[in-house]
Design a protein around this motif. Sequence first.
Motif, PDB file in Angstrom:
ATOM      1  N   SER A 142       0.800  -1.219   0.000  1.00 15.37           N
ATOM      2  CA  SER A 142       0.000   0.000   0.000  1.00 15.37           C
ATOM      3  C   SER A 142       0.827   1.260   0.000  1.00 15.37           C
ATOM      4  CB  SER A 142      -0.912   0.009   1.233  1.00 15.37           C
ATOM      5  OG  SER A 142      -0.126  -0.043   2.418  1.00 15.37           O
ATOM      6  N   SER A 143       2.160   1.129   0.067  1.00 19.20           N
ATOM      7  CA  SER A 143       3.009   2.312   0.154  1.00 19.20           C
ATOM      8  C   SER A 143       2.890   3.150  -1.105  1.00 19.20           C
ATOM      9  CB  SER A 143       4.469   1.892   0.353  1.00 19.20           C
ATOM     10  OG  SER A 143       5.308   3.028   0.293  1.00 19.20           O
ATOM     11  N   SER A 144       2.697   4.449  -0.913  1.00 20.45           N
ATOM     12  CA  SER A 144       2.570   5.354  -2.056  1.00 20.45           C
ATOM     13  C   SER A 144       3.918   5.681  -2.660  1.00 20.45           C
ATOM     14  CB  SER A 144       1.889   6.658  -1.608  1.00 20.45           C
ATOM     15  OG  SER A 144       2.657   7.286  -0.595  1.00 20.45           O
ATOM     16  N   LEU A 145       5.018   5.315  -1.944  1.00 19.02           N
ATOM     17  CA  LEU A 145       6.335   5.642  -2.441  1.00 19.02           C
ATOM     18  C   LEU A 145       6.834   4.650  -3.468  1.00 19.02           C
ATOM     19  CD1 LEU A 145       8.069   6.670   0.889  1.00 19.02           C
ATOM     20  CD2 LEU A 145       7.273   8.167  -0.929  1.00 19.02           C
ATOM     21  N   HIS A 146       6.210   3.466  -3.553  1.00 22.77           N
ATOM     22  CA  HIS A 146       6.711   2.424  -4.438  1.00 22.77           C
ATOM     23  C   HIS A 146       5.565   1.911  -5.305  1.00 22.77           C
ATOM     24  CE1 HIS A 146      10.478   2.186  -2.160  1.00 22.77           C
ATOM     25  NE2 HIS A 146       9.705   2.404  -1.123  1.00 22.77           N
ATOM     26  N   GLU A 148      18.325  16.700  -0.874  1.00 25.56           N
ATOM     27  CA  GLU A 148      17.098  16.789  -0.084  1.00 25.56           C
ATOM     28  C   GLU A 148      17.087  15.840   1.103  1.00 25.56           C
ATOM     29  OE1 GLU A 148      13.365  18.090   1.110  1.00 25.56           O
ATOM     30  OE2 GLU A 148      14.693  18.939  -0.418  1.00 25.56           O
ATOM     31  N   TYR A 149      17.451  14.576   0.873  1.00 24.89           N
ATOM     32  CA  TYR A 149      17.291  13.555   1.906  1.00 24.89           C
ATOM     33  C   TYR A 149      18.576  13.162   2.620  1.00 24.89           C
ATOM     34  CZ  TYR A 149      12.714  13.001  -0.216  1.00 24.89           C
ATOM     35  OH  TYR A 149      11.446  13.233  -0.696  1.00 24.89           O
ATOM     36  N   VAL A 150      19.724  13.657   2.137  1.00 21.44           N
ATOM     37  CA  VAL A 150      20.988  13.320   2.794  1.00 21.44           C
ATOM     38  C   VAL A 150      21.675  14.569   3.331  1.00 21.44           C
ATOM     39  CG1 VAL A 150      23.256  12.246   2.500  1.00 21.44           C
ATOM     40  CG2 VAL A 150      21.269  11.290   1.333  1.00 21.44           C
ATOM     41  N   VAL A 151      22.018  15.508   2.438  1.00 22.21           N
ATOM     42  CA  VAL A 151      22.758  16.695   2.861  1.00 22.21           C
ATOM     43  C   VAL A 151      21.941  17.548   3.829  1.00 22.21           C
ATOM     44  CG1 VAL A 151      23.860  18.818   2.069  1.00 22.21           C
ATOM     45  CG2 VAL A 151      24.103  16.713   0.736  1.00 22.21           C
ATOM     46  N   ARG A 152      20.658  17.728   3.525  1.00 23.53           N
ATOM     47  CA  ARG A 152      19.817  18.586   4.370  1.00 23.53           C
ATOM     48  C   ARG A 152      19.109  17.821   5.486  1.00 23.53           C
ATOM     49  NH1 ARG A 152      17.323  21.293  -1.036  1.00 23.53           N
ATOM     50  NH2 ARG A 152      19.137  22.572  -1.595  1.00 23.53           N
ATOM     51  N   ASN A 153      19.426  16.553   5.619  1.00 19.57           N
ATOM     52  CA  ASN A 153      18.792  15.733   6.655  1.00 19.57           C
ATOM     53  C   ASN A 153      19.628  15.803   7.926  1.00 19.57           C
ATOM     54  OD1 ASN A 153      17.693  13.720   8.266  1.00 19.57           O
ATOM     55  ND2 ASN A 153      17.361  12.314   6.565  1.00 19.57           N
ATOM     56  N   PRO A 154      19.096  16.373   9.004  1.00 25.68           N
ATOM     57  CA  PRO A 154      19.892  16.503  10.234  1.00 25.68           C
ATOM     58  C   PRO A 154      20.232  15.169  10.876  1.00 25.68           C
ATOM     59  CG  PRO A 154      17.599  17.086  10.638  1.00 25.68           C
ATOM     60  CD  PRO A 154      17.739  16.919   9.165  1.00 25.68           C
ATOM     61  N   TYR A 213      12.871   7.218   1.807  1.00 26.68           N
ATOM     62  CA  TYR A 213      12.474   8.286   0.899  1.00 26.68           C
ATOM     63  C   TYR A 213      13.566   8.583  -0.128  1.00 26.68           C
ATOM     64  CZ  TYR A 213       8.789   8.742   4.296  1.00 26.68           C
ATOM     65  OH  TYR A 213       7.732   8.459   5.124  1.00 26.68           O
ATOM     66  N   PHE A 214      14.808   8.486   0.298  1.00 28.10           N
ATOM     67  CA  PHE A 214      15.927   8.672  -0.635  1.00 28.10           C
ATOM     68  C   PHE A 214      15.895   7.608  -1.720  1.00 28.10           C
ATOM     69  CE2 PHE A 214      20.620   7.982  -1.442  1.00 28.10           C
ATOM     70  CZ  PHE A 214      20.777   9.117  -2.213  1.00 28.10           C
ATOM     71  N   ARG A 215      15.749   6.341  -1.316  1.00 31.64           N
ATOM     72  CA  ARG A 215      15.724   5.241  -2.282  1.00 31.64           C
ATOM     73  C   ARG A 215      14.507   5.346  -3.210  1.00 31.64           C
ATOM     74  NH1 ARG A 215      18.349   0.523  -2.876  1.00 31.64           N
ATOM     75  NH2 ARG A 215      19.541   0.979  -0.992  1.00 31.64           N
ATOM     76  N   ALA A 216      13.340   5.651  -2.640  1.00 32.28           N
ATOM     77  CA  ALA A 216      12.131   5.746  -3.446  1.00 32.28           C
ATOM     78  C   ALA A 216      12.212   6.909  -4.437  1.00 32.28           C
ATOM     79  CB  ALA A 216      10.916   5.909  -2.542  1.00 32.28           C
ATOM     80  N   SER A 217      12.815   8.024  -4.014  1.00 42.81           N
ATOM     81  CA  SER A 217      12.943   9.185  -4.892  1.00 42.81           C
ATOM     82  C   SER A 217      13.862   8.888  -6.072  1.00 42.81           C
ATOM     83  CB  SER A 217      13.478  10.383  -4.087  1.00 42.81           C
ATOM     84  OG  SER A 217      13.543  11.532  -4.888  1.00 42.81           O
ATOM     85  N   ILE A 218      14.963   8.185  -5.814  1.00 48.65           N
ATOM     86  CA  ILE A 218      15.855   7.790  -6.908  1.00 48.65           C
ATOM     87  C   ILE A 218      15.135   6.840  -7.854  1.00 48.65           C
ATOM     88  CG2 ILE A 218      17.935   6.464  -7.478  1.00 48.65           C
ATOM     89  CD1 ILE A 218      19.246   7.609  -5.005  1.00 48.65           C
TER      90      ILE A 218
END
Length: 208
Positions: A78-82, A171-177, A192-197
């Motif tokens: 059901s994940s909307s990311l994949h 977005e998901y690595v450099v700016r991720n605290p 989210y990084f993997r899904a975005s790629i």
Amino acid sequence: MTIYSLYIYDRHCECVYYQDWHRTKRPKQAIEGNIFPGVSRAVAPYTSDMNMVAQSPRNTLLSNTGVIIAVNEEPPPSSSLHNAPAPPPQSSTGLPFDEEAKLVYGVILSLRNMIRKLSGKDEQFVNYRTSAYKLHVYETASGYKFVMLGDPNGDSLRFLLRQIYIGPFLEYVVRNPLATMDSRERGIDNEYFRASIDRLVRGLSVFP
């Protein structure tokens, strides 16, 4: 154009991320201790930490440390990311992933040094081709190297590697605290990084 796999190396020459699409043979799991946790569940040794996180597929943090890890190799339906179907079972190349990652980086380093010695420091190594694949490289000013293997007859994929860098990576690595950029301890993967790629690559008009 067929896209096989993506590797990301940090400034210390360590593979910190891996993802593949059309590989017919995957490498064997890496020997425990030879790669960072969080590079990819597909090639990482199974540990108790991974067992704990697997109970919650959408969780991107290790509950007791807050460190980003890889958990999205088997997303919930059901994940909307994949949206892509699960890949078919793959046979193994017989080579452990940690050895494969070192070989890929070694080729890049050797060819880059050769080009600089023969052509000068202003020349850049961007790709090379064999009968089986074409390797593309994009290096950032901070020393991260994005490496993609694709169709030997395909066009340059540096534009895609740059899009991955200025998009999902920033977005998901450099700016991720929660992502330690220079820890030399863990990979940089999260759901989210993997899904975005994956969306970026599958959205290409040349992606079969």
